[in-house]
Design a protein around this motif. Structure first.
Motif, short mmCIF file in Angstrom:
data_model
loop_
_atom_site.label_atom_id
_atom_site.label_comp_id
_atom_site.label_asym_id
_atom_site.label_seq_id
_atom_site.Cartn_x
_atom_site.Cartn_y
_atom_site.Cartn_z
N ARG A 358 4.50 46.96 24.78
CA ARG A 358 3.30 46.14 24.63
C ARG A 358 3.03 45.44 25.97
O ARG A 358 3.93 44.88 26.58
CB ARG A 358 3.48 45.12 23.51
N HIS A 365 -1.14 37.38 25.14
CA HIS A 365 -1.96 38.17 24.23
C HIS A 365 -1.80 39.66 24.57
O HIS A 365 -1.82 40.03 25.76
CB HIS A 365 -3.43 37.78 24.35
N PRO A 366 -1.67 40.52 23.59
CA PRO A 366 -1.55 41.95 23.86
C PRO A 366 -2.86 42.54 24.35
O PRO A 366 -3.92 42.28 23.78
CB PRO A 366 -1.16 42.53 22.50
N VAL A 369 -1.08 48.92 24.34
CA VAL A 369 0.14 49.41 23.69
C VAL A 369 0.40 50.82 24.19
O VAL A 369 -0.53 51.63 24.30
CB VAL A 369 -0.01 49.41 22.15
N HIS A 381 1.31 49.75 16.17
CA HIS A 381 1.17 48.58 17.04
C HIS A 381 -0.25 48.42 17.56
O HIS A 381 -0.62 47.33 18.04
CB HIS A 381 2.16 48.68 18.20
N ARG A 382 -1.06 49.45 17.47
CA ARG A 382 -2.46 49.38 17.90
C ARG A 382 -3.21 48.27 17.18
O ARG A 382 -4.15 47.68 17.74
CB ARG A 382 -3.13 50.73 17.64
N GLN A 383 -2.83 47.97 15.96
CA GLN A 383 -3.54 46.96 15.18
C GLN A 383 -3.55 45.59 15.88
O GLN A 383 -4.45 44.78 15.67
CB GLN A 383 -2.91 46.82 13.79
N HIS A 384 -2.54 45.34 16.73
CA HIS A 384 -2.49 44.06 17.43
C HIS A 384 -3.60 43.93 18.47
O HIS A 384 -3.86 42.82 18.97
CB HIS A 384 -1.13 43.88 18.10
N LEU A 385 -4.23 45.05 18.81
CA LEU A 385 -5.30 45.03 19.82
C LEU A 385 -6.67 44.83 19.20
O LEU A 385 -7.63 44.48 19.90
CB LEU A 385 -5.31 46.34 20.61
N PRO A 395 -5.98 36.80 19.30
CA PRO A 395 -4.75 36.81 18.52
C PRO A 395 -3.76 35.77 19.01
O PRO A 395 -3.88 35.26 20.12
CB PRO A 395 -4.21 38.22 18.76
N GLU A 396 -2.80 35.47 18.17
CA GLU A 396 -1.72 34.58 18.58
C GLU A 396 -0.86 35.29 19.61
O GLU A 396 -0.73 36.52 19.59
CB GLU A 396 -0.87 34.20 17.36
N ALA A 398 2.01 37.19 21.41
CA ALA A 398 3.00 38.08 20.80
C ALA A 398 4.41 37.63 21.15
O ALA A 398 4.65 37.03 22.20
CB ALA A 398 2.79 39.51 21.30
#
Length: 402
Positions: A358, A365-366, A369, A381-385, A395-396, A398
């Motif tokens: 990441r 922040h991400p 990935v 892990h794409r969902q974090h983007l 986002p918070e 990571a």
């Protein structure tokens, strides 16, 4: 908005063909014309530097669709005709043979042309790789070559070097970066890719600029670097990027800046759209323009453009994505890695050759990935983007893990 009675697509690329298919899937029954300068069946480009060059795929396997499927689209395919000009006001395209094609909606899907280095044209043994014919000629000579030099250490250059090495050729990969694909992957992961290539016998020449090629009787015999070192070669491939194929649009009135400049709906002018490698669009949620060179973008962007042609008024806000296969490793990248991003291993292990990394900005922040032989996990892990590409809060930060 009135649905156009006819649509002209310039470029039978993956993006161009996807426009036709998307329109038909959405129920469009108007006339569609697909124009392209190549005479053969539309084909896919990613396999050219891998399966086609290696000989594991023949040309037919690259075809995007069978003839029966193409005929079922009920579109007119005007192949072997090169577009030379566009009148944006009347939405009329003129071809090299003097033919004029017009439509109420025009989609530009002409892609890229291989960038050529000055002084390296017309020399026997010097190649570029962009078309199916390029791949066939390169493979033919590569089978008999002893020492190959690939100039350019981006995605294409690294893939060609990897394929040539797997074919048993002596390969040198020369480029200006500190490691292959450093621009796309960042320093840490590019170093891992350098280790992979070196471990398979590819000779890496980082920080290397090419001055000229040396020849004997018109045939390449070496590559001279800016430091006056000569790299022996009886075959050279220049893979120094592509140039958007917009030269024919110079007098069209469209805005051209490293591609066809579009709004967030991929519209370049009234009734004119651009799609695929040639399109520079405004990413609404990022607040910046992007031009994406990858196969996934070609399909996804085409779906949005087809929807907009039919009046859906949909902005194109993708999560950028590309992938590459090299020397038994599949690398997938979601988002836009930046040179200053911190890289943390979120899953797997680098030493074992399977991991998800990441990329985090200064605030944690991400921003991207990467999956290294972990495709399913990388997609998870794409969902974090997603918060970066949708109108929502950031986002918070990571939590880094190793």
């Amino acid at each position: 908005m009135n649905v156009p009675s006819d649509v002209l697509v310039v470029g039978a690329s993956a993006a161009g063909l996807a426009i036709v298919e998307s329109l038909r899937r959405k129920g469009y029954r108007g006339r569609i014309t697909l124009l392209d300068e190549e005479a053969g069946t539309p084909y896919d480009r990613p396999p050219l530097s891998k399966q086609v060059l290696a000989g594991t795929w023949d040309a037919e396997r690259t075809h995007l669709r069978t003839r029966d499927v193409l005929e079922a689209l009920d579109a007119e395919f005007v192949l072997g005709e090169r577009a030379v000009s566009l009148d944006a006001a009347t939405r009329t395209v003129r071809t090299a043979s003097g033919r004029e094609l017009g439509a109420q909606a025009v989609v530009l899907a002409t892609g890229l042309r291989a960038r050529r280095l000055p002084g390296l044209t017309g020399i026997s043994g010097v190649h570029v790789l962009r078309t199916l014919d390029d791949a066939a000629q390169l493979r033919k000579e590569l089978l008999h070559a002893e020492q190959a030099v690939v100039i350019g250490d981006g995605v294409l250059g690294a893939e060609i070097a990897a394929t040539a090495r797997q074919m048993g050729r002596d390969v040198t990969l020369a480029g200006p970066q500190a490691a292959p694909m450093r621009t796309q992957l960042g320093a840490a992961i590019a170093d891992q890719l350098a280790v992979l290539h070196s471990g398979h016998g590819v000779r890496l020449r980082p920080h290397t600029l090419v001055q000229e090629v040396e020849t004997t009787e018109g045939r390449v015999r070496g590559v001279r670097t800016a430091e006056s070192e000569v790299l022996p070669a009886d075959l050279v491939v220049t893979a120094v990027g592509g140039v958007p194929a917009t030269g024919w649009l110079a007098d069209s009135g469209l805005v051209l800046e490293d591609g066809v400049v579009c709004d967030s709906h991929c519209r370049a002018a009234e009734g004119i759209y651009a799609v695929g490698d040639v399109a520079r669009f405004q990413h609404q949620t990022l607040g910046r323009s992007l031009r994406l060179e990858n196969r996934t973008n070609a399909t996804e962007q085409a779906q949005t453009v087809a929807a907009n042609i039919l009046g859906e008024d949909r902005p194109y806000t993708p999560v950028p994505y590309f992938w590459t296969d090299q020397l038994g490793v599949k690398i997938q990248v979601y988002g836009l890695p930046t040179p200053t991003a911190a890289v943390h291993i979120a899953e797997g292990d680098v030493e074992e050759g399977r991991f998800v990394a990441r990329y985090l900005d200064d605030e944690g922040h991400p921003v991207a990935v990467l999956g290294w032989n972990m495709p399913k996990q990388a997609r998870k892990h794409r969902q974090h983007l997603l918060p970066l590409y949708t109108p929502s809060t950031r986002p918070e930060p990571a939590t880094a893990s190793r």
